[in-house]
Design a protein around this motif. Structure first.
Motif, PDB file in Angstrom:
ATOM      1  N   ALA A  42      45.023  49.660  28.832  1.00 28.98           N
ATOM      2  CA  ALA A  42      45.365  49.169  30.166  1.00 28.98           C
ATOM      3  C   ALA A  42      45.898  50.316  31.021  1.00 28.98           C
ATOM      4  CB  ALA A  42      46.407  48.063  30.068  1.00 28.98           C
ATOM      5  N   THR A  45      41.070  54.495  32.972  1.00 28.74           N
ATOM      6  CA  THR A  45      39.759  54.198  33.541  1.00 28.74           C
ATOM      7  C   THR A  45      38.695  54.274  32.452  1.00 28.74           C
ATOM      8  OG1 THR A  45      39.458  56.523  34.156  1.00 28.74           O
ATOM      9  CG2 THR A  45      40.366  55.039  35.837  1.00 28.74           C
ATOM     10  N   GLN A  71      34.448  42.726  34.763  1.00 30.60           N
ATOM     11  CA  GLN A  71      35.297  42.448  35.922  1.00 30.60           C
ATOM     12  C   GLN A  71      35.474  40.940  36.091  1.00 30.60           C
ATOM     13  OE1 GLN A  71      33.776  43.923  39.700  1.00 30.60           O
ATOM     14  NE2 GLN A  71      35.836  44.069  40.538  1.00 30.60           N
ATOM     15  N   GLY A  74      38.072  39.565  33.962  1.00 27.64           N
ATOM     16  CA  GLY A  74      39.416  40.024  34.268  1.00 27.64           C
ATOM     17  C   GLY A  74      39.861  41.238  33.476  1.00 27.64           C
ATOM     18  N   VAL A  76      38.694  44.444  33.776  1.00 29.32           N
ATOM     19  CA  VAL A  76      38.710  45.691  34.540  1.00 29.32           C
ATOM     20  C   VAL A  76      38.766  45.384  36.028  1.00 29.32           C
ATOM     21  CG1 VAL A  76      37.381  46.944  32.781  1.00 29.32           C
ATOM     22  CG2 VAL A  76      36.178  45.851  34.694  1.00 29.32           C
ATOM     23  N   ARG A  77      39.171  46.395  36.776  1.00 34.60           N
ATOM     24  CA  ARG A  77      39.182  46.304  38.235  1.00 34.60           C
ATOM     25  C   ARG A  77      38.369  47.478  38.757  1.00 34.60           C
ATOM     26  NH1 ARG A  77      44.092  46.497  38.733  1.00 34.60           N
ATOM     27  NH2 ARG A  77      44.412  48.693  39.250  1.00 34.60           N
ATOM     28  N   THR A  85      39.151  50.586  36.344  1.00 38.54           N
ATOM     29  CA  THR A  85      40.430  50.619  35.646  1.00 38.54           C
ATOM     30  C   THR A  85      40.594  49.405  34.748  1.00 38.54           C
ATOM     31  OG1 THR A  85      41.419  51.751  37.551  1.00 38.54           O
ATOM     32  CG2 THR A  85      42.931  50.799  35.929  1.00 38.54           C
ATOM     33  N   THR A  87      42.563  46.523  33.097  1.00 36.86           N
ATOM     34  CA  THR A  87      43.701  45.738  33.564  1.00 36.86           C
ATOM     35  C   THR A  87      44.631  45.359  32.415  1.00 36.86           C
ATOM     36  OG1 THR A  87      42.443  43.704  33.324  1.00 36.86           O
ATOM     37  CG2 THR A  87      42.385  44.774  35.482  1.00 36.86           C
ATOM     38  N   GLN A  91      46.116  39.749  32.853  1.00 34.75           N
ATOM     39  CA  GLN A  91      45.072  39.443  33.824  1.00 34.75           C
ATOM     40  C   GLN A  91      43.749  39.037  33.168  1.00 34.75           C
ATOM     41  OE1 GLN A  91      44.699  42.429  36.933  1.00 34.75           O
ATOM     42  NE2 GLN A  91      46.889  42.908  36.837  1.00 34.75           N
ATOM     43  N   TRP A  92      43.669  39.092  31.849  1.00 32.03           N
ATOM     44  CA  TRP A  92      42.429  38.746  31.162  1.00 32.03           C
ATOM     45  C   TRP A  92      42.215  37.240  31.151  1.00 32.03           C
ATOM     46  CZ3 TRP A  92      43.225  41.956  26.026  1.00 32.03           C
ATOM     47  CH2 TRP A  92      43.327  43.320  26.357  1.00 32.03           C
TER      48      TRP A  92
END
Length: 255
Positions: A42, A45, A71, A74, A76-77, A85, A87, A91-92
């Motif tokens: 987390a 990148t 993405q 949830g 990666v951003r 990035t 996460t 946020q998953w």
């Protein structure tokens, strides 16, 4: 894990007996595992596209499709100019099949399975309470028949567990809560083959488990809403603690 190009011979790739039907799905599954495992931690990148293309021997199109799915889950951003990035776990999407399966596989403490059981317990206790108010006599008769049959099946763990699931599903259907039932069935389906979820089993455990089923059945038949909810809460807690190897410590799942 290595991924074959469409023009490569599948047999030449170690670890895969045949080329995956979807390269993007296969790469996605591997990237999910790497994120959950912490290979890509987390806040860091993901490697740039050319590196991932080289790692998996696939095109940029495949990598972009896989990252897009990550993405959506949830994990990666993606920001223009800042890369992709990873996460934080908070946020998953833990209800996602790949994410949950990877989390369970990597969790030696069984904390993820504890969360699954606590969620199931919360929802099923509520559904048992509603079933005690709404279930018809045909449902009560079916529950009694299942409990009696499971008494006969305590020496056949696999068949017992099939009837166990039918018992719980009968109550969930009787509650009429399609969303809660869907969540419980989805969670169970995703962890059902986990050795950690099954834990210890055998005749004695099946016998003890079915006593819990009988108490639930009796409370539903008596239209005792609070009693049915408590019986389901106690049953799910005790059954899990025994499978987990922590019998005698009901506070372990106190929430």
């Amino acid at each position: 894990m290595s991924v074959t190009r469409p023009d490569q011979d599948a047999a030449a790739t170690p670890g895969w007996t045949r080329r995956p039907a979807s390269l993007a799905a296969a790469v996605t599954a591997e990237l999910v595992q790497r994120v959950v495992r912490g290979t890509y931690a987390a806040g860091t990148t993901l490697p740039p596209e050319p590196v991932l293309c080289e790692t998996f021997s696939v095109s940029r199109t495949v990598i972009r499709e896989a990252v897009k799915v990550l993405q959506e889950k949830g994990l990666v951003r993606v920001r223009q100019g800042a890369g992709t990035t990873v996460t934080p776990m908070a946020q998953w999407n833990m209800l996602d099949e790949l994410v949950l399966a990877a989390a369970v596989a990597e969790d030696e403490s069984l904390a993820v399975l504890d969360d699954v059981v606590v969620t199931r317990r919360l929802l099923e206790s509520d559904m048992a309470q509603v079933a005690a108010r709404t279930a018809g006599q045909d449902t009560v008769d079916r529950l009694r028949a299942l409990v009696d049959r499971m008494d006969e099946l305590v020496g056949d763990t696999a068949t017992y567990e099939e009837h166990d699931r039918l018992f719980h599903d009968t109550i969930m259907q009787a509650s009429g809560n399609r969303i809660a039932r869907g969540v419980v069935r989805s969670l169970e389906r995703q962890v059902l083959n986990s050795a950690g979820y099954h834990g210890r089993s055998g005749r004695d455990m099946c016998t003890a488990s079915n006593k819990g089923h009988r108490r639930i059945c009796e409370r539903i038949a008596a239209r005792d809403e609070a009693g049915a909810a408590q019986a389901m809460f106690t049953h799910i807690t005790e059954a899990w603690l025994v499978r987990r190897g922590e019998a005698g410590d009901p506070g372990r799942l106190k929430r």
